[in-house]
Design an enzyme around this catalytic site. Structure first.
Site, mmCIF file in Angstrom:
data_model
loop_
_atom_site.group_PDB
_atom_site.id
_atom_site.type_symbol
_atom_site.label_atom_id
_atom_site.label_comp_id
_atom_site.label_asym_id
_atom_site.label_seq_id
_atom_site.Cartn_x
_atom_site.Cartn_y
_atom_site.Cartn_z
ATOM 1 N N LYS A 1 36.326 5.723 -24.506
ATOM 2 C CA LYS A 1 34.878 5.922 -24.442
ATOM 3 C C LYS A 1 34.378 6.682 -25.662
ATOM 4 C CE LYS A 1 35.963 7.319 -19.799
ATOM 5 N NZ LYS A 1 35.620 7.522 -18.424
ATOM 6 N N LYS B 1 43.923 3.719 -29.071
ATOM 7 C CA LYS B 1 43.633 3.430 -27.659
ATOM 8 C C LYS B 1 42.171 3.051 -27.476
ATOM 9 C CE LYS B 1 43.259 6.854 -24.802
ATOM 10 N NZ LYS B 1 43.458 8.083 -24.036
ATOM 11 N N LYS C 1 41.840 15.993 -28.141
ATOM 12 C CA LYS C 1 40.427 16.213 -27.811
ATOM 13 C C LYS C 1 39.865 17.436 -28.523
ATOM 14 C CE LYS C 1 39.871 13.968 -23.342
ATOM 15 N NZ LYS C 1 39.533 14.154 -21.925
HETATM 16 P P1 TYM Z 1 40.200 8.916 -17.594
HETATM 17 O O1 TYM Z 1 38.901 9.107 -16.902
HETATM 18 O O2 TYM Z 1 40.283 9.165 -19.048
HETATM 19 O O3 TYM Z 1 40.720 7.441 -17.349
HETATM 20 C C1 TYM Z 1 40.777 6.896 -16.048
HETATM 21 C C2 TYM Z 1 42.019 6.032 -15.922
HETATM 22 O O4 TYM Z 1 41.970 4.986 -16.904
HETATM 23 C C3 TYM Z 1 43.191 4.972 -17.639
HETATM 24 N N1 TYM Z 1 42.912 4.563 -19.034
HETATM 25 C C4 TYM Z 1 43.533 3.572 -19.663
HETATM 26 N N2 TYM Z 1 44.515 2.725 -19.259
HETATM 27 C C5 TYM Z 1 44.929 1.800 -20.146
HETATM 28 N N3 TYM Z 1 44.415 1.674 -21.402
HETATM 29 C C6 TYM Z 1 43.447 2.495 -21.852
HETATM 30 N N4 TYM Z 1 42.941 2.365 -23.083
HETATM 31 C C7 TYM Z 1 42.956 3.511 -20.958
HETATM 32 N N5 TYM Z 1 42.016 4.482 -21.064
HETATM 33 C C8 TYM Z 1 42.006 5.110 -19.880
HETATM 34 C C9 TYM Z 1 43.701 6.401 -17.569
HETATM 35 O O5 TYM Z 1 45.094 6.456 -17.791
HETATM 36 C C10 TYM Z 1 43.312 6.803 -16.165
HETATM 37 O O6 TYM Z 1 44.297 6.388 -15.232
HETATM 38 N N6 TYM Z 1 42.876 12.977 -16.445
HETATM 39 C C11 TYM Z 1 42.428 11.698 -15.931
HETATM 40 C C12 TYM Z 1 41.580 11.794 -14.685
HETATM 41 C C13 TYM Z 1 42.210 12.570 -13.570
HETATM 42 C C14 TYM Z 1 43.289 12.155 -12.753
HETATM 43 C C15 TYM Z 1 43.475 13.201 -11.813
HETATM 44 C C16 TYM Z 1 44.078 11.002 -12.724
HETATM 45 C C17 TYM Z 1 41.817 13.794 -13.125
HETATM 46 N N7 TYM Z 1 42.574 14.171 -12.077
HETATM 47 C C18 TYM Z 1 44.476 13.127 -10.860
HETATM 48 C C19 TYM Z 1 45.084 10.944 -11.752
HETATM 49 C C20 TYM Z 1 45.272 11.988 -10.826
HETATM 50 C C21 TYM Z 1 41.592 11.023 -17.020
HETATM 51 O O7 TYM Z 1 41.110 11.659 -17.909
HETATM 52 O O8 TYM Z 1 41.340 9.735 -16.827
#
Ligand code: TYM
Length: 343
Positions: A197, A194, A111
């Protein structure tokens, strides 16, 4: 006792990867566990967010949770900034985690890119806030997509170091729950990247609010290769997983097949049998129909919910109140352990 926690960032454009890798799995876990699902708005602002968009984007994630089948009466749905425990515990964890641990985080490197010196400090300590999200509730299991695995390892390291430093067993060592046939959904334009967004091409991803025409046209235009679809010979010796080499050679084919498998609820093995030797054009038609059938109603329900912001806000407020009740004694316990006066 087992408790589930997970979070999704309100950065706009929720996509099929978020759904298949995470949100859909959240739904199934409700039957057996106490579940807390959080819209992590404090994580979102680690990179610039337009303040006018943050609230609608927060409601969009909450709407996706509800439209996908998370029951706000039974599970807790809230946005992070409404519960102060997250920020409070994150500060303590900033003092537990080591610089060397954060320096290894691949997501920060991706990032921040070449702009490392210009990245926010929040982006750097992002994983500590994530550990605080989970451990403020002493959650034991965390359903996520594969890309969050390293962050959860850090959460485990923080819990272990806190417990060791303070000679306590305050925090559980959390287990990641990474399951289903699409734990890492790839871009529709490039099977080695991947689905995300931040990809500038709208054709790289299917958004949860896309209508039937957009879903179908994105699948029709998805990148493929000149071959026919592979069959069960691509499976590894255990018959459960696709052989790594097969996937590396034809990433787009296996990505589309795994999306089909995940959406249809059948295994990759059955999906490979079903389409062995087929042409991509025929397969894409079936994948488009399936995607529209499964995602269309979710997108429509999201639009309906987002048209009632007061209702969504009330769900988030109620969830925040219930979450705060669970976190309060944990924060009190941490204050006592650390030695803060006045707890
Ligand atoms: P975020 O908002 O990027 O994504 C949310 C969830 O979607 C999953 N994900 C994917 N899974 C499969 N293929 C993909 N291309 C893909 N893109 C996203 C992510 O693995 C995630 O589960 N850091 C986390 C948010 C967070 C969090 C937490 C998660 C903050 N605190 C505590 C678990 C526990 C994140 O950026 O997710």
């Amino acid at each position: 006792m087992s408790r589930i926690f997970s979070g999704v960032q309100p950065t706009g454009d929720l996509h099929l990867g978020n759904y298949l890798g995470a949100i859909r799995n959240f739904v199934g876990l409700q039957a057996d566990f106490e579940c807390i699902y959080c819209v992590v708005d404090m994580h979102a602002i680690t990179v610039w967010q337009d303040p006018k968009q943050l609230a609608p984007h927060t409601r969009e994630v909450a709407a996706a949770f509800i439209a996908s089948g998370i029951d706000p009466e039974n599970s807790i749905i809230f946005n992070q900034s409404q519960v102060t425990a997250h920020a409070e515990l994150a500060w303590v964890f900033n003092c537990v985690a080591r610089m060397g641990w954060l320096n290894r985080m691949t997501q920060f490197k991706e990032k921040a890119g070449k702009q490392r010196e210009n990245a926010s400090v929040g982006l750097y300590v992002y994983p500590n806030l994530m550990a605080a999200d989970i451990l403020a509730y002493k959650a034991t299991h965390v359903p996520v997509g594969e890309d969050q695995k390293q962050h959860l390892e850090l959460t485990r390291d923080i819990a272990i170091k806190f417990n060791n430093d303070f000679e306590t067993d305050c925090f559980p060592v959390v287990e990641p729950l990474i399951f289903g046939e699409a734990t890492r959904v790839m871009s529709l334009r490039d099977g080695t990247k991947k689905m995300s967004k931040s990809d500038p091409s709208e054709y790289s991803r299917i958004n949860l609010t896309d209508g039937a025409d957009d879903i179908a046209s994105k699948i029709r235009k998805a990148k493929t290769d000149p071959g026919e679809l592979p069959g069960p010979e691509a499976l590894a010796a255990d018959g459960l997983h696709v052989e790594g080499e097969a996937e590396k050679a034809r990433p787009e084919a296996f990505n589309l097949l795994s999306i089909y498998a995940a959406l249809s609820g059948q295994s990759m093995a059955v999906t490979l049998e079903q389409f062995a030797g087929a042409q991509f054009s025929a397969f894409k038609g079936e994948l488009a129909d399936l995607s529209v059938a499964k995602l269309g109603p979710i997108g429509e329900e999201m639009q309906r919910l987002m048209a009632s912001p007061d209702h969504v806000d009330a769900v988030l407020r109620d969830g925040a109140e219930r979450a705060a009740v669970i976190a309060a004694p944990v924060i009190k316990e941490v204050h006592e352990i650390v030695g803060f006066l006045g707890s």
